[in-house]
Structure formats: C-alpha cells, structure tokens
Design an enzyme around this catalytic site. Structure first.
Site, PDB file in Angstrom:
ATOM      1  N   LYS A 136      37.288  53.600   1.159  1.00  0.00           N
ATOM      2  CA  LYS A 136      36.981  55.109   0.708  1.00  0.00           C
ATOM      3  C   LYS A 136      38.453  55.661   0.661  1.00  0.00           C
ATOM      4  CE  LYS A 136      32.322  55.439   2.381  1.00  0.00           C
ATOM      5  NZ  LYS A 136      31.930  54.803   3.568  1.00  0.00           N
ATOM      6  N   GLU A 169      35.116  30.981  11.317  1.00  0.00           N
ATOM      7  CA  GLU A 169      34.480  31.573  12.405  1.00  0.00           C
ATOM      8  C   GLU A 169      35.357  31.584  13.846  1.00  0.00           C
ATOM      9  OE1 GLU A 169      30.595  29.675  13.056  1.00  0.00           O
ATOM     10  OE2 GLU A 169      29.848  30.506  11.253  1.00  0.00           O
ATOM     11  N   THR A 229      35.242  52.501   7.309  1.00  0.00           N
ATOM     12  CA  THR A 229      35.120  51.626   6.193  1.00  0.00           C
ATOM     13  C   THR A 229      36.778  51.568   5.814  1.00  0.00           C
ATOM     14  OG1 THR A 229      34.657  53.534   4.675  1.00  0.00           O
ATOM     15  CG2 THR A 229      32.709  51.846   5.384  1.00  0.00           C
ATOM     16  N   ASP A 236      32.707  57.808  13.737  1.00  0.00           N
ATOM     17  CA  ASP A 236      32.644  56.952  12.487  1.00  0.00           C
ATOM     18  C   ASP A 236      33.459  57.664  11.424  1.00  0.00           C
ATOM     19  OD1 ASP A 236      31.901  56.037  10.086  1.00  0.00           O
ATOM     20  OD2 ASP A 236      29.882  55.746  10.252  1.00  0.00           O
ATOM     21  N   ARG A 240      36.269  46.873  -0.098  1.00  0.00           N
ATOM     22  CA  ARG A 240      34.933  47.236   0.406  1.00  0.00           C
ATOM     23  C   ARG A 240      35.160  46.305   1.769  1.00  0.00           C
ATOM     24  NH1 ARG A 240      32.641  50.038  -2.957  1.00  0.00           N
ATOM     25  NH2 ARG A 240      30.787  50.463  -1.616  1.00  0.00           N
ATOM     26  N   TYR A 257      36.540  28.867   5.780  1.00  0.00           N
ATOM     27  CA  TYR A 257      35.697  29.291   6.431  1.00  0.00           C
ATOM     28  C   TYR A 257      36.568  29.653   7.988  1.00  0.00           C
ATOM     29  CZ  TYR A 257      30.760  29.662   6.351  1.00  0.00           C
ATOM     30  OH  TYR A 257      29.524  30.154   6.133  1.00  0.00           O
TER      31      TYR A 257
HETATM   32  N1  DSN Z   1      26.726  55.639   1.309  1.00  0.00           N
HETATM   33  C1  DSN Z   1      27.912  56.076   1.580  1.00  0.00           C
HETATM   34  C2  DSN Z   1      28.668  57.098   0.978  1.00  0.00           C
HETATM   35  O1  DSN Z   1      28.568  57.064  -0.064  1.00  0.00           O
HETATM   36  O2  DSN Z   1      29.006  58.034   1.556  1.00  0.00           O
HETATM   37  C3  DSN Z   1      28.628  56.075   2.876  1.00  0.00           C
HETATM   38  O3  DSN Z   1      28.314  54.684   3.506  1.00  0.00           O
END
Ligand code: DSN
Length: 419
Positions: A228, A55, A225, A199, A234, A53
């Site tokens: 990807k 925080e 993110t 984004d 993730r 933990y």
């Molecule tokens: N839903 C995701 C995607 O597949 O692009 C984006 O968060």
C-alpha cells in the site's frame, strides 16, 4: 525444453495483461490500498527466485541450494528493522491477512477473546469480523467509532474492554482518516491485562517516515502489508521487539500456516525497503498527505460530507448517499465510466448493505507516485463532482472521461522499458 517458449504466443493471458497496463495508464487510481511499484520491484518479483523452494528461515532451511535466497531474506529483514526501528521481523507472510493470522495465533488460543475495530467503523476483516477466521476461531467483540464524530473514542473503548476483558486488542484500520493514538491503546490494553497488536497495513509508509506515530514499542506485535503506502509487492510483514514472541511468530508463520516462502516476493520487498529508506520516499509520503488533505478540503467546499471533516493520512471517506443521493456502488460504477477508479466503502453505522454501501473511499498514494500534486487532485475532485451531476447525461460523461484520460496520460506509469 525443445525451444524457448515465446510468451507472446499466449495471447489470452498477455493481451489481458497489456489491457490492464493500458487501463492503469488511462485511469486515475484512487483506491487507497493500491500503488505503482518501481521497475526494480517488478524485476525482482519477476525473477528466477520464483523457481526456488525454501521452507524454513535463513540458515535453517529444509531444501538445498538456499544460499542466495538466504542472502535476500536476510537483507529484507535487516532493512525492515532499520526502516521501522524494530528488533525482529518476519518477511514471509504471503499477505496482510496471513500476517494477522500468524500474529494472532502467536498470542491467543482458539476461543480466547479478541477485540478489534468493526469493519463498518473502518477496521479489517481479520480484526475479529464474524465471517473471518478471526471472528470464528476466537470470541470476538468489535469496538466502533463515535456515532457523532466518527472518531475513535478511547474512553468508550476502555469501558468496553473492561466489560469484555479481551486477551488481545487489535488497533489499526483500513478506512480511518485520522491519526491513531497507539499510546492510548497501550494504556487500555494494560488496564485490562490484554496484549496489543497494531495493524499498520494502510499507514505503514507514514509510520516508516515519521509522518505518523509508530506503534513499535507500544504494541506487542505490529503487522503490515508491503503493497500500500510502502509501495512494494503484494505481501505481508510482522514485527516485534520481544525475542520470545519473535520465535513464536516465526513458528506460526512456518510451519504454522504457510509452507514455502515466496522468495521472489521477498526479494521485491527487500528492494522496496531500500527505496523506502530514501529521502525521496519521505518527500513522496509528505506529498501523499498534502494531496489527501487538499482534496478532502475541496470536497468539503463543494458541500460533500467528508467523514470527520478531513484527513490526517493518505485517505478519506465521503458519504455520497447523504451528500448527493447516490449509493457507494452506483458512484463507484459511475466513476469507472469516466476512468476514475475508487472503491465503495461502508461508512460507520451504514444503513446500506456492505455490497451497496453509502460511501466511497479515496486515497492519494497511487497518483502521487505518478506525480500528481494538489492541483491535479483538485481537478479530479471537480471531475468527480461533475460526473455525479451528469450521471444520466452520457454525452457529458464521455467528455469528462476524455478530459480525465488526457490528464492521466500526462503522468505515465514508470514502465516504459516494458513496452
Ligand atoms: N481490503 C484492503 C483495502 O483495500 O484496504 C485491506 O486489506
């Protein structure tokens, strides 16, 4: 503990995990937002850091024993700054959605106006969609792509912004295959006195390697993110060059919307940021884009309606309903039956409900990680076409599945050591 727990005894969960590994091995993965992490990323995420933990932030935690996770989180932040050439980074967001929530809360008060890309046009739920917090807590209006070209029309967005007068404009997309002009968005935001948030969840890998213009220096806040094109665990990420905003972002992540950070995931983020700084990763991103362009071209040559006619990045959309009279949903199911995984996707101004949709979205990041080049992506484009033609011929579909699986197995997942 009386005896060491043998994970093999939990057959219910671990047999499902093993089956998922086999599914990943046998399938052509074309979901544009997915990828395969390295063994090092898996190892960091599956480490003892999950027990801790922490925080707070490095040097200012609310728990004891945080020295090692401080080291890890500091490394992650420093590597992000180097990768994206930004001044401040927060690596604690659990996901892209919580990153966006914290970023928006750093700029707006409830009820303020927000203008982001429509979901049908290619935007994300958290950019102001009516059922998301971003469309419920704020006064939201979406901008769309042009009805004819399906491209962002910066003049139309400017006119809409002048009428709506948003306090925040969000740019960035989940399903847009062309380059985004962040400078044009900055000019629009300045014209109406709005903040700009970019984004880059989908194109982060292209931005990090200079294969797409960076919004750093143009947008007030940049979110992403990490799983990807960046090929990490993730999770989410927030960046800014503004010191005051950076402080607000930190407070809005913790204690604003999150509690204890996932330090094992932050360790995995740190590991992937180092991988992403390498020249091998830059070569990989170049190949991702080459593969997407070539595959889109092949679909065009077979008479498919590829939106905008092609791609500048790692993904493209096909209007399968008008190309071959099959809905996105039926096409997704059909492809899954031959071991090709893609997702159905609404297209701009779609006549079908989102759950059914007219399109499929195709992305090249995952299979490029496994070693696919243009040649294999062209072969997969033809398997997709053959499957659609043979959609009621179960024998032919079985043959296609066998051929697809044989091809995939020539490009194994990088997880031999886990078997
Ligand atoms: N839903 C995701 C995607 O597949 O692009 C984006 O968060």
């Amino acid at each position: 503990m009386e005896r060491e727990f043998d994970w093999k005894e939990d057959t219910e969960v671990f047999s499902a995990i093993e089956k998922e590994r086999e599914r990943q091995e046998d399938s052509t993965e074309l979901i544009a937002s997915e990828n395969y992490v390295s063994l090092a990323v898996l190892k960091a995420q599956g480490s003892v850091l999950t027990n801790k933990y922490a925080e707070g932030y490095p040097g200012k935690r609310y728990y004891g024993g945080c020295g090692n996770v401080d080291t890890v989180e500091d490394i992650a932040r420093e590597r992000v700054k180097k990768l994206f050439h930004c001044r401040f980074a927060n690596v604690q967001p659990y996901s892209g959605s919580t990153a966006n929530m914290a970023a928006i809360r750093s700029l707006l008060q409830p009820g303020d106006r927000i203008m982001g890309m429509s979901v049908n046009g290619g935007g994300h739920l958290t950019h102001g969609y009516s059922l998301s917090f971003s469309g419920r807590d704020y006064d939201s209006k979406s901008y769309d792509v042009d009805k004819e070209t399906f491209l962002l029309d910066y003049d139309a967005i400017l006119q809409q912004a002048r009428t709506f007068k948003p306090k925040l404009i969000v740019c960035g997309a989940s399903a847009y295959s062309r380059a985004i002009d962040f400078k044009a968005f900055r000019r629009i935001a300045d014209d109406v006195g709005a903040y700009l948030m970019a984004d880059i969840a989908h194109i982060a890998g292209l931005v990090a390697t200079g294969e797409h213009e960076s919004p750093i220096g143009h947008a007030d806040i940049v979110t992403s993110t990490t799983h990807k094109t960046l090929r990490g665990p993730r999770g989410g990420l927030i960046m800014t060059n503004d010191e005051e905003l950076a402080k607000k972002i930190d407070k809005n992540v913790f204690p604003g919307i999150q509690g204890g950070p996932l330090e094992h995931v932050i360790a995995a983020k740190a590991v992937v940021f180092k991988e992403d700084l390498s020249s091998e990763y830059h070569d990989y991103i170049r190949q991702v884009v080459k593969n997407a362009k070539r595959m889109a071209e092949e679909f065009v040559s077979m008479g498919y309606k590829v939106l905008t006619g092609g791609t500048d990045n790692h993904l493209f959309l096909i209007d399968v309903l008008s190309s071959r009279n099959i809905t996105g949903m039926a096409c997704q199911k059909l492809l899954e039956s031959v071991n090709i995984t893609a997702n159905r996707n609404s297209i701009p101004f779609d006549t079908q409900k989102p759950y059914v949709s007219s399109g499929i979205r195709i992305g090249t990041p995952a299979m490029t990680t496994r070693g696919f080049t243009e040649k294999e992506f062209v072969a997969i484009a033809h398997f997709i076409d053959e499957a659609i033609k043979a959609k009621d011929d179960l024998k032919r579909l079985d043959e296609i599945k066998e051929e697809v699986t044989r091809l995939n197995r020539q490009f194994p997942l990088p997880y031999e050591a886990l078997k």
